[in-house]
Design a protein around this motif. Sequence first.
Motif, PDB file in Angstrom:
ATOM      1  N   GLU A 184      -2.935   3.770  -2.549  1.00 56.02           N
ATOM      2  CA  GLU A 184      -3.042   2.863  -3.687  1.00 56.02           C
ATOM      3  C   GLU A 184      -2.319   1.566  -3.357  1.00 56.02           C
TER       4      GLU A 184
ATOM      5  N   TRP B  22      -6.739   1.974  -3.347  1.00 60.45           N
ATOM      6  CA  TRP B  22      -6.936   1.256  -2.099  1.00 60.45           C
ATOM      7  C   TRP B  22      -8.421   1.211  -1.801  1.00 60.45           C
ATOM      8  N   GLN B  23      -8.901   0.068  -1.293  1.00 55.11           N
ATOM      9  CA  GLN B  23     -10.312  -0.100  -0.954  1.00 55.11           C
ATOM     10  C   GLN B  23     -10.440  -0.526   0.496  1.00 55.11           C
ATOM     11  N   GLN B  24     -11.578  -0.243   1.103  1.00 58.27           N
ATOM     12  CA  GLN B  24     -11.843  -0.679   2.476  1.00 58.27           C
ATOM     13  C   GLN B  24     -11.605  -2.183   2.560  1.00 58.27           C
TER      14      GLN B  24
ATOM     15  N   THR C   9       0.857  -1.172   0.000  1.00 55.74           N
ATOM     16  CA  THR C   9       0.000   0.000   0.000  1.00 55.74           C
ATOM     17  C   THR C   9       0.895   1.225   0.000  1.00 55.74           C
TER      18      THR C   9
ATOM     19  N   ARG D 153      -3.763  -0.137  -8.269  1.00 55.57           N
ATOM     20  CA  ARG D 153      -5.197   0.137  -8.185  1.00 55.57           C
ATOM     21  C   ARG D 153      -5.471   0.979  -6.949  1.00 55.57           C
TER      22      ARG D 153
ATOM     23  N   ASP E 292      -8.548  -3.499   2.372  1.00 59.25           N
ATOM     24  CA  ASP E 292      -7.167  -3.718   1.940  1.00 59.25           C
ATOM     25  C   ASP E 292      -6.225  -3.477   3.113  1.00 59.25           C
TER      26      ASP E 292
END
Length: 112
Positions: free
Chosen positions: A80, A101-103, A65, A99, A105
Amino acid sequence: MWELCQRHALWVAGESIPERLKYLVAQFSVEYINSRAVCDISAAKIKTRAYNWDKTRTGCIFEMTRHPNAHKNGYVTVREVQKWEIDLHASTITKLAERPWQQGDIDPTFED
């Protein structure tokens, strides 16, 4: 380099990367790879932020990350997830994917 190759050979695919091997891979990325190519990840970032390590025949793949411009801005505005491959035989490091970053990750920088 000898110790790095020996420890890589002993690493069993599917198992967690040994801490000493992670350290050696990080040092290798700076000493052998970054000295010849432009890459903005440091040994410290690899040691502390890399996760989801997978062994490959000639090296490894990991995710990290990242926080672009956080140092310049003084705070994190964007995160990201990047996927990297290190090839020990070719002495290369390649960004395979990136890509947002998403909840859910991983972000080792902000974990409790």
